[in-house]
Structure formats: structure tokens, C-alpha cells
Write a protein that holds these residues in place. Structure first.
Motif, PDB file in Angstrom:
ATOM      1  N   PHE A   1      36.570   0.505  19.758  1.00  0.00           N
ATOM      2  CA  PHE A   1      36.989   1.893  19.933  1.00  0.00           C
ATOM      3  C   PHE A   1      36.325   2.849  18.944  1.00  0.00           C
ATOM      4  CE2 PHE A   1      40.996  -0.137  21.721  1.00  0.00           C
ATOM      5  CZ  PHE A   1      40.645   0.104  23.040  1.00  0.00           C
ATOM      6  N   PHE A   2      36.131   2.415  17.693  1.00  0.00           N
ATOM      7  CA  PHE A   2      35.644   3.342  16.671  1.00  0.00           C
ATOM      8  C   PHE A   2      34.171   3.158  16.298  1.00  0.00           C
ATOM      9  CE2 PHE A   2      40.257   3.061  15.957  1.00  0.00           C
ATOM     10  CZ  PHE A   2      40.570   4.395  16.159  1.00  0.00           C
ATOM     11  N   CYS A   3      33.620   1.980  16.492  1.00  0.00           N
ATOM     12  CA  CYS A   3      32.208   1.753  16.144  1.00  0.00           C
ATOM     13  C   CYS A   3      31.326   1.805  17.390  1.00  0.00           C
ATOM     14  CB  CYS A   3      32.049   0.408  15.428  1.00  0.00           C
ATOM     15  SG  CYS A   3      33.013   0.269  13.907  1.00  0.00           S
TER      16      CYS A   3
ATOM     17  N   GLY B   1      43.272  -6.824  16.771  1.00  0.00           N
ATOM     18  CA  GLY B   1      43.311  -5.522  16.101  1.00  0.00           C
ATOM     19  C   GLY B   1      41.972  -5.172  15.477  1.00  0.00           C
ATOM     20  N   LEU B   2      41.373  -6.124  14.771  1.00  0.00           N
ATOM     21  CA  LEU B   2      40.056  -5.867  14.180  1.00  0.00           C
ATOM     22  C   LEU B   2      38.981  -5.696  15.254  1.00  0.00           C
ATOM     23  CD1 LEU B   2      39.868  -8.217  11.052  1.00  0.00           C
ATOM     24  CD2 LEU B   2      40.236  -5.760  11.121  1.00  0.00           C
TER      25      LEU B   2
ATOM     26  N   LEU C   1      33.629  -7.106  12.220  1.00  0.00           N
ATOM     27  CA  LEU C   1      35.062  -7.052  12.490  1.00  0.00           C
ATOM     28  C   LEU C   1      35.499  -8.217  13.385  1.00  0.00           C
ATOM     29  CD1 LEU C   1      35.501  -3.206  12.916  1.00  0.00           C
ATOM     30  CD2 LEU C   1      36.474  -4.631  11.110  1.00  0.00           C
TER      31      LEU C   1
ATOM     32  N   THR D   1      30.749  -3.939  14.359  1.00  0.00           N
ATOM     33  CA  THR D   1      31.596  -4.560  15.376  1.00  0.00           C
ATOM     34  C   THR D   1      31.564  -6.069  15.237  1.00  0.00           C
ATOM     35  OG1 THR D   1      31.161  -2.740  16.880  1.00  0.00           O
ATOM     36  CG2 THR D   1      32.031  -4.750  17.863  1.00  0.00           C
TER      37      THR D   1
ATOM     38  N   TRP E   1      39.240  -4.791  18.436  1.00  0.00           N
ATOM     39  CA  TRP E   1      39.389  -3.550  19.197  1.00  0.00           C
ATOM     40  C   TRP E   1      39.064  -2.334  18.350  1.00  0.00           C
ATOM     41  CZ3 TRP E   1      44.463  -4.698  22.373  1.00  0.00           C
ATOM     42  CH2 TRP E   1      44.182  -5.718  23.293  1.00  0.00           C
ATOM     43  N   THR E   2      39.318  -2.407  17.056  1.00  0.00           N
ATOM     44  CA  THR E   2      38.903  -1.325  16.155  1.00  0.00           C
ATOM     45  C   THR E   2      37.389  -1.154  16.224  1.00  0.00           C
ATOM     46  OG1 THR E   2      40.771  -1.642  14.671  1.00  0.00           O
ATOM     47  CG2 THR E   2      38.827  -0.584  13.737  1.00  0.00           C
TER      48      THR E   2
END
Length: 98
Positions: free
Chosen positions: A62-64, A55-56, A22, A19, A58-59
Motif C-alpha cells: 500500500f505505501f511502497c 501487516g508488514l 518488509l 517491499t 501489506w504495508t
């Protein structure tokens, strides 16, 4: 709450290296877009940089981290904390992979 009180919460929400990486890449991209927008006289690049950065980031959430970005409830403190973490990583006070 104050920014000083918010920052420890922010760090807990960004405890994974993936995170933080990113976020770091997103903030770097945003800063590059600011420079290019100024250099090329194209303000649209600022918006593109913001979309890239969020975008990076929030990725990562949400995913990590599997959590909800603090931006939704504390947009100003969250943005300021993004830049603080970025500077602390650059200066070695914080690590990408703690």
C-alpha cells in the motif's frame, strides 16, 4: 494459471527493495512465531505471527509499491510465492534490493 506462471507476476509486484524487505521480515517473524507456538505450546502465537507478517507485507504494497496485494485474488499462489521469494533471498538467488 499455474504457480510457475504466477511467480513472474508476483516478482513484478514486489520490485522495490523496501517491499521485499518488509515481506522478508514478516515471513521471518511468522516462522519465529511458528517455532515459539510449538515450543511454548501456544497456538495463538501462529495467528499473531500471521497478523504480523501480513501487516508488514501489506504495508509494503500500500505505501511502497502502491499496488494491491495479490493475496486478495490469488491467496494460495501468493502465499507459496512469499515462501519461494523468502527461500530465494536466503539462498542468494534473489536480492532484497534488486
Amino acid at each position: 494459471r499455474t504457480l510457475a506462471e504466477f511467480y513472474p507476476f508476483y516478482l513484478k509486484e514486489h520490485c522495490l527493495g523496501s517491499t521485499r524487505l518488509l515481506h522478508f521480515l514478516g515471513t521471518s517473524g511468522f516462522l519465529i512465531s511458528l517455532f515459539l507456538a510449538w515450543r511454548l505450546h501456544n497456538p495463538r502465537l501462529v495467528a499473531l505471527g500471521a497478523v504480523f507478517a501480513y501487516g508488514l507485507a501489506w504495508t509494503g504494497h500500500f505505501f511502497c509499491e502502491k499496488n494491491r496485494p495479490a493475496t486478495f485474488k490469488h491467496p494460495i499462489y501468493s502465499l507459496l510465492s512469499d515462501f519461494r521469494l523468502y527461500l530465494e533471498i536466503l539462498t542468494g538467488r534473489e536480492k532484497i534490493f534488486p
